[in-house]
Structures are given as structure tokens and as C-alpha cells.
Design a protein around this motif. Structure first.
Motif, PDB file in Angstrom:
ATOM      1  N   ILE A  45       0.854  -1.200   0.000  1.00  0.00           N
ATOM      2  CA  ILE A  45       0.000   0.000   0.000  1.00  0.00           C
ATOM      3  C   ILE A  45       0.889   1.249   0.000  1.00  0.00           C
ATOM      4  O   ILE A  45       0.691   2.170  -0.793  1.00  0.00           O
ATOM      5  CB  ILE A  45      -0.942  -0.010   1.231  1.00  0.00           C
ATOM      6  CG1 ILE A  45      -1.960  -1.150   1.117  1.00  0.00           C
ATOM      7  CG2 ILE A  45      -1.669   1.335   1.374  1.00  0.00           C
ATOM      8  CD1 ILE A  45      -2.774  -1.397   2.390  1.00  0.00           C
ATOM      9  N   ALA A  46       1.883   1.274   0.895  1.00  0.00           N
ATOM     10  CA  ALA A  46       2.732   2.472   1.017  1.00  0.00           C
ATOM     11  C   ALA A  46       3.526   2.729  -0.265  1.00  0.00           C
ATOM     12  O   ALA A  46       3.741   3.877  -0.649  1.00  0.00           O
ATOM     13  CB  ALA A  46       3.686   2.316   2.200  1.00  0.00           C
ATOM     14  N   ARG A  47       3.934   1.667  -0.935  1.00  0.00           N
ATOM     15  CA  ARG A  47       4.721   1.837  -2.173  1.00  0.00           C
ATOM     16  C   ARG A  47       3.920   2.527  -3.271  1.00  0.00           C
ATOM     17  O   ARG A  47       4.443   3.268  -4.093  1.00  0.00           O
ATOM     18  CB  ARG A  47       5.185   0.452  -2.663  1.00  0.00           C
ATOM     19  CG  ARG A  47       6.271   0.500  -3.725  1.00  0.00           C
ATOM     20  CD  ARG A  47       6.272  -0.758  -4.575  1.00  0.00           C
ATOM     21  NE  ARG A  47       5.106  -0.813  -5.408  1.00  0.00           N
ATOM     22  CZ  ARG A  47       4.281  -1.862  -5.506  1.00  0.00           C
ATOM     23  NH1 ARG A  47       4.510  -2.970  -4.843  1.00  0.00           N
ATOM     24  NH2 ARG A  47       3.213  -1.793  -6.293  1.00  0.00           N
ATOM     25  N   ASN A  48       2.614   2.286  -3.273  1.00  0.00           N
ATOM     26  CA  ASN A  48       1.787   2.776  -4.390  1.00  0.00           C
ATOM     27  C   ASN A  48       0.699   3.734  -3.912  1.00  0.00           C
ATOM     28  O   ASN A  48      -0.296   3.928  -4.610  1.00  0.00           O
ATOM     29  CB  ASN A  48       1.160   1.549  -5.070  1.00  0.00           C
ATOM     30  CG  ASN A  48       0.659   1.869  -6.447  1.00  0.00           C
ATOM     31  OD1 ASN A  48       1.166   2.789  -7.105  1.00  0.00           O
ATOM     32  ND2 ASN A  48      -0.354   1.160  -6.895  1.00  0.00           N
ATOM     33  N   LEU A  49       0.904   4.354  -2.759  1.00  0.00           N
ATOM     34  CA  LEU A  49      -0.181   5.093  -2.101  1.00  0.00           C
ATOM     35  C   LEU A  49      -0.785   6.196  -2.957  1.00  0.00           C
ATOM     36  O   LEU A  49      -1.999   6.419  -2.943  1.00  0.00           O
ATOM     37  CB  LEU A  49       0.335   5.664  -0.773  1.00  0.00           C
ATOM     38  CG  LEU A  49      -0.719   6.132   0.211  1.00  0.00           C
ATOM     39  CD1 LEU A  49      -1.738   5.055   0.514  1.00  0.00           C
ATOM     40  CD2 LEU A  49      -0.055   6.574   1.509  1.00  0.00           C
ATOM     41  N   LYS A  50       0.062   6.860  -3.748  1.00  0.00           N
ATOM     42  CA  LYS A  50      -0.440   7.980  -4.559  1.00  0.00           C
ATOM     43  C   LYS A  50      -1.534   7.501  -5.515  1.00  0.00           C
ATOM     44  O   LYS A  50      -2.414   8.264  -5.917  1.00  0.00           O
ATOM     45  CB  LYS A  50       0.734   8.568  -5.353  1.00  0.00           C
ATOM     46  CG  LYS A  50       0.401   9.873  -6.020  1.00  0.00           C
ATOM     47  CD  LYS A  50       1.615  10.441  -6.717  1.00  0.00           C
ATOM     48  CE  LYS A  50       1.208  11.643  -7.547  1.00  0.00           C
ATOM     49  NZ  LYS A  50       2.273  12.035  -8.455  1.00  0.00           N
ATOM     50  N   ASN A  51      -1.447   6.243  -5.916  1.00  0.00           N
ATOM     51  CA  ASN A  51      -2.404   5.722  -6.910  1.00  0.00           C
ATOM     52  C   ASN A  51      -3.576   4.985  -6.265  1.00  0.00           C
ATOM     53  O   ASN A  51      -4.351   4.329  -6.957  1.00  0.00           O
ATOM     54  CB  ASN A  51      -1.659   4.808  -7.895  1.00  0.00           C
ATOM     55  CG  ASN A  51      -0.528   5.573  -8.564  1.00  0.00           C
ATOM     56  OD1 ASN A  51      -0.741   6.680  -9.021  1.00  0.00           O
ATOM     57  ND2 ASN A  51       0.670   5.018  -8.561  1.00  0.00           N
ATOM     58  N   PHE A  65      -6.445  10.092   4.413  1.00  0.00           N
ATOM     59  CA  PHE A  65      -5.771  11.384   4.470  1.00  0.00           C
ATOM     60  C   PHE A  65      -4.566  11.311   5.420  1.00  0.00           C
ATOM     61  O   PHE A  65      -3.480  11.789   5.109  1.00  0.00           O
ATOM     62  CB  PHE A  65      -6.765  12.470   4.904  1.00  0.00           C
ATOM     63  CG  PHE A  65      -6.160  13.839   4.869  1.00  0.00           C
ATOM     64  CD1 PHE A  65      -6.068  14.531   3.670  1.00  0.00           C
ATOM     65  CD2 PHE A  65      -5.639  14.405   6.024  1.00  0.00           C
ATOM     66  CE1 PHE A  65      -5.471  15.785   3.623  1.00  0.00           C
ATOM     67  CE2 PHE A  65      -5.039  15.653   5.989  1.00  0.00           C
ATOM     68  CZ  PHE A  65      -4.951  16.352   4.791  1.00  0.00           C
ATOM     69  N   ILE A  66      -4.778  10.660   6.562  1.00  0.00           N
ATOM     70  CA  ILE A  66      -3.679  10.537   7.540  1.00  0.00           C
ATOM     71  C   ILE A  66      -2.522   9.722   6.932  1.00  0.00           C
ATOM     72  O   ILE A  66      -1.346  10.070   7.076  1.00  0.00           O
ATOM     73  CB  ILE A  66      -4.173   9.902   8.863  1.00  0.00           C
ATOM     74  CG1 ILE A  66      -5.146  10.853   9.561  1.00  0.00           C
ATOM     75  CG2 ILE A  66      -3.012   9.555   9.795  1.00  0.00           C
ATOM     76  CD1 ILE A  66      -5.904  10.252  10.733  1.00  0.00           C
ATOM     77  N   ALA A  67      -2.899   8.649   6.212  1.00  0.00           N
ATOM     78  CA  ALA A  67      -1.859   7.823   5.576  1.00  0.00           C
ATOM     79  C   ALA A  67      -1.087   8.646   4.549  1.00  0.00           C
ATOM     80  O   ALA A  67       0.151   8.601   4.492  1.00  0.00           O
ATOM     81  CB  ALA A  67      -2.488   6.597   4.912  1.00  0.00           C
ATOM     82  N   ARG A  68      -1.820   9.449   3.745  1.00  0.00           N
ATOM     83  CA  ARG A  68      -1.140  10.279   2.735  1.00  0.00           C
ATOM     84  C   ARG A  68      -0.250  11.317   3.423  1.00  0.00           C
ATOM     85  O   ARG A  68       0.865  11.591   2.965  1.00  0.00           O
ATOM     86  CB  ARG A  68      -2.158  10.994   1.833  1.00  0.00           C
ATOM     87  CG  ARG A  68      -2.930  10.074   0.894  1.00  0.00           C
ATOM     88  CD  ARG A  68      -2.059   9.334  -0.088  1.00  0.00           C
ATOM     89  NE  ARG A  68      -1.237  10.174  -0.924  1.00  0.00           N
ATOM     90  CZ  ARG A  68      -1.577  10.649  -2.119  1.00  0.00           C
ATOM     91  NH1 ARG A  68      -2.743  10.325  -2.632  1.00  0.00           N
ATOM     92  NH2 ARG A  68      -0.750  11.392  -2.813  1.00  0.00           N
ATOM     93  N   ALA A  69      -0.747  11.887   4.534  1.00  0.00           N
ATOM     94  CA  ALA A  69       0.043  12.904   5.237  1.00  0.00           C
ATOM     95  C   ALA A  69       1.317  12.269   5.812  1.00  0.00           C
ATOM     96  O   ALA A  69       2.387  12.881   5.809  1.00  0.00           O
ATOM     97  CB  ALA A  69      -0.787  13.550   6.338  1.00  0.00           C
ATOM     98  N   PRO A  76       7.220   9.918  -1.851  1.00  0.00           N
ATOM     99  CA  PRO A  76       7.300   9.269  -0.533  1.00  0.00           C
ATOM    100  C   PRO A  76       8.131  10.062   0.469  1.00  0.00           C
ATOM    101  O   PRO A  76       9.215  10.536   0.143  1.00  0.00           O
ATOM    102  CB  PRO A  76       7.983   7.929  -0.831  1.00  0.00           C
ATOM    103  CG  PRO A  76       7.875   7.736  -2.300  1.00  0.00           C
ATOM    104  CD  PRO A  76       7.766   9.083  -2.933  1.00  0.00           C
ATOM    105  N   LYS A  77       7.583  10.211   1.672  1.00  0.00           N
ATOM    106  CA  LYS A  77       8.357  10.825   2.768  1.00  0.00           C
ATOM    107  C   LYS A  77       9.281   9.778   3.366  1.00  0.00           C
ATOM    108  O   LYS A  77      10.418  10.033   3.690  1.00  0.00           O
ATOM    109  CB  LYS A  77       7.400  11.306   3.869  1.00  0.00           C
ATOM    110  CG  LYS A  77       6.779  12.652   3.636  1.00  0.00           C
ATOM    111  CD  LYS A  77       6.076  13.063   4.940  1.00  0.00           C
ATOM    112  CE  LYS A  77       5.218  14.281   4.748  1.00  0.00           C
ATOM    113  NZ  LYS A  77       4.360  14.531   5.902  1.00  0.00           N
TER     114      LYS A  77
END
Ligand SMILES: NC(=O)c1ccc[n+]([C@@H]2O[C@H](COP(=O)([O-])OP(=O)(O)OC[C@H]3O[C@@H](n4cnc5c(N)ncnc54)[C@H](OP(=O)(O)O)[C@@H]3O)[C@@H](O)[C@H]2O)c1
Length: 334
Positions: A45-51, A65-69, A76-77
């Protein structure tokens, strides 16, 4: 040291092996030489979160939203994935009391990630414990975070011996442990999974197995005291007809609709919906459960760090038949 770094969100090939600076432990930290990292759902999930749009995300918009932040909006941060792993303590900060160099440990670093690397630092008071003596590094890397989550979620429903439990998602990170724990509490467990993972679910102890690609558990006529749908792929409206009186429909992933169902069923009716978030951090007792034979691992494949992208591709395409891990420091298993 070498680490698998990703600088943009996207498919598996965003994972690149790079040389980065080796970390130094702070006074309260341990430096762990990583041997194996579990490729789990959180990594994908984290690898492709933007999509992953809010509608595809398994939780309400606020969680998305929290995950994206936390993980980044445009790029990636957290540039290194990996949160469930096992390895050996290489050195300790001057204030560390629980561990010493040479200790074999397994650990979970949650959203901080960073274990796709030859070395990682973490506080000695973090979720790190001595590795179960009956597991290899590879096996131990698969049972830290998901075990704590599964155990914490099941603790909210108090499974009794003899109860009939169905786990929808019994081959996944959370479900495969929940299945084993439910068995250890004396329940009769039906595991629901995809075709390639039926053998794994059987080996982990399921009494009955249903392949969700061929059958719908809500139409088979069998009833349950607890239905734990890990990803929320079924629905309460269909599942309640196969729930016994006072039965519980339990979710680890839920949207606002299920939260409302949980509120409503708390007041009305004898079949309840429960949406549970886990915050458990007691990893020492997971070691005890593993050593008592109550939690097992089921490794399908190990990939060397150079093949991290292949490991993600294999998991993402649904080929895995058990847990998939990435190994580091392969030439030094001492
Ligand atoms: N509530 C909490 O506190 C908490 C804590 C941690 C994580 N989570 C959430 O849990 C999720 C990850 O869970 P996980 O690690 O168990 O995921 P996972 O390892 O990807 O497993 C997903 C499971 O769902 C099954 N599945 C997929 N499609 C299905 C369908 N249509 N019908 C029935 N089963 C289906 C999969 O079966 P096959 O693989 O056999 O096809 C697999 O068993 C993340 O979304 C994360 O946000 C929640």
C-alpha cells in the motif's frame, strides 16, 4: 550500507537498491543487522499510495488522508519500506539495558518503516523482543506486527472453546494469525482465501476451507458465532443470515457505513458489528505464543535484497502461496 529505496510512488520497479549511510544508534537505541523482512500488505500500500484513491482504500477518508500525510502526497516521505523484520543486534547505545550485541531479535516498527535495509536503529523500548527460539530469521520476520494486530482485535470478541468462527481473508497477514489464535482458543475455524493459498490455510490449522473465487460463504448454509472479515470484502447484510444468535461480524478494515452499522447494532438486534483498531505493542508475549506452538509461519519464497521489486511483483500479482520475505546480509547468518 545497502537499502531498498523508493523515491516515487508506483509499481514494484520503483524499488531500487542503493548505497546509503549506515545509521548510528542513539543512547537509548539498538542497531539491528537485518536478516529478513516480511513483504506485507502495508508495504504494498505504502509503495503505491499515490495511486490508491480514497474509495479503493479500505478505511474511511480520514484514515486515507492521515496515511497520505504520513507517507507523502506527491512523493514518498518514508523512502525505505519494511516494518516486520528479524535480525541480530550489532551494537547498543550507552543507556540500553534490555539487549546486548549478538542478541537475535524480531521487531515491528509500524508506520516508521525502514527495515528494507542492511541495518536499522530502534529504541530498546520499541516493539522489539528476542527472536522465538523455534523460528529462523525468515519465519520470525513474518509474525511480529500482524500477530499483535490479530491478537488485539480478537481480544475484543472473547472467543470461547467450541464456537464456530469464520475468517474471511485467512491467508493474509492478519487473518492467518487470527486463524491460528482462534484454533488455540478452541474454536472450530473456517478459513476463506484464494485458490493458491488453500494449502497454507490448511497447514495453519483451518478445519474447513472456502475458496472465495468459487464459493460464497453466505450461501453455504453453515452458521457461525463469529465472522471476522479482515478486509471487509463481504457485507453485514448478507453475512447476518449465517450468524448465530448473539453472533459478531468483526472488521479490521471498515468504511463509515460499517461504523454506522456498528453503532446501530450496539443498540438494536442480537447480531453485532464490531470495527476494531489495534494499538497493541506487547511483542514479548508473541514470542511466548510462537514458542508454545500457537503461532506458526508458512514461508513461500525468500528473495535476496537485489530482487525486492520481483518480491513485490510476485505478491501483488497474487502468486504467493504463503509469506514472502526479503533477505539481507545473506552471507552472514551467524
Ligand atoms: N484494524 C487495525 O487495527 C488494522 C491494523 C493493521 C492493518 N489493518 C489493515 O489491514 C489491511 C491489511 O490486512 P492483511 O495484512 O491481512 O492483508 P493481506 O495480507 O493483503 O490479506 C488480505 C486477505 O484478504 C483476502 N481477500 C482478498 N480479496 C478477498 C475477497 N474478495 N474475499 C475474501 N477474501 C479476500 C486475501 O486472500 P488471498 O490472498 O488468498 O486471495 C487475504 O487472505 C490493511 O488495509 C490495513 O489498513 C488494520
Amino acid at each position: 550500507m545497502k537499502a531498498i529505496v523508493y523515491e516515487k510512488f508506483g509499481p514494484p520497479d520503483v524499488l531500487q537498491l542503493k548505497e546509503i549511510e549506515k545509521p548510528t544508534p542513539k543512547d537509548n537505541e539498538v542497531l539491528i543487522k537485518v536478516h529478513a523482512v516480511h513483504v506485507n500488505a502495508g508495504d504494498l500500500i505504502a509503495r503505491n499510495l499515490k495511486n490508491i484513491s480514497p474509495s479503493k482504500f479500505h478505511m474511511p477518508f480520514l484514515f486515507w488522508f492521515i496515511a497520505r500525510a504520513s507517507f507523502g502526497f506527491r512523493k514518498p516521505k518514508t523512502k525505505i519500506l519494511g516494518n516486520e523484520f528479524a535480525g541480530k543486534i550489532e551494537s547498543v547505545g550507552k543507556d540500553v539495558e534490555r539487549f546486548k550485541a549478538g542478541d537475535e531479535v524480531f521487531a515491528y516498527v509500524g508506520q516508521a518503516m525502514g527495515a528494507y535495509a542492511e541495518y536499522i536503529c530502534m529504541p530498546e523500548k520499541g516493539t522489539v523482543a528476542l527472536k522465538p527460539t523455534n523460528m529462523t530469521y525468515e519465519e520470525a520476520s513474518t509474525v511480529s506486527g500482524n500477530s499483535m494486530t490479530a491478537r488485539n482485535i480478537l481480544s475484543k470478541v472473547n472467543i470461547q472453546s467450541g464456537q464456530k468462527v469464520l475468517i474471511n481473508g485467512a491467508s493474509g497477514g492478519i487473518g492467518s494469525i487470527a486463524l491460528q489464535l482462534a484454533k488455540s482458543y478452541g474454536a472450530e475455524v473456517t478459513g476463506v482465501c484464494g485458490t493458491p493459498r488453500m494449502e497454507m490455510v490448511k497447514a495453519l490449522g483451518a478445519d474447513n476451507i472456502i475458496d472465495y473465487t468459487k464459493e460464497d460463504f453466505t450461501t453455504k448454509g453453515k452458521t457461525y458465532d463469529l465472522i471476522f472479515d479482515v478486509l471487509g470484502k463481504s457485507s453485514f447484510s448478507r453475512s447476518k443470515k449465517v450468524l448465530n444468535k448473539n453472533g459478531i461480524y468483526l472488521l479490521a478494515n471498515f468504511k463509515s457505513r460499517q461504523l454506522l452499522q456498528a453503532l446501530r447494532t450496539k443498540i438494536i438486534g442480537n447480531k453485532k458489528v464490531k470495527c476494531v483498531l489495534s494499538f497493541e505493542e506487547d511483542i514479548d508475549s508473541i514470542k511466548e505464543l510462537v514458542e508454545a506452538g500457537k503461532i506458526k509461519s508458512y514461508i513461500d519464497k525468500s528473495y535476496p535484497m537485489e530482487q525486492a521489486a520481483e518480491a513485490h511483483d510476485y505478491v501483488e500479482k497474487g502468486f504467493k502461496k504463503g509469506y514472502v520475505v526479503i533477505t539481507f546480509n545473506d552471507n552472514d547468518q551467524t
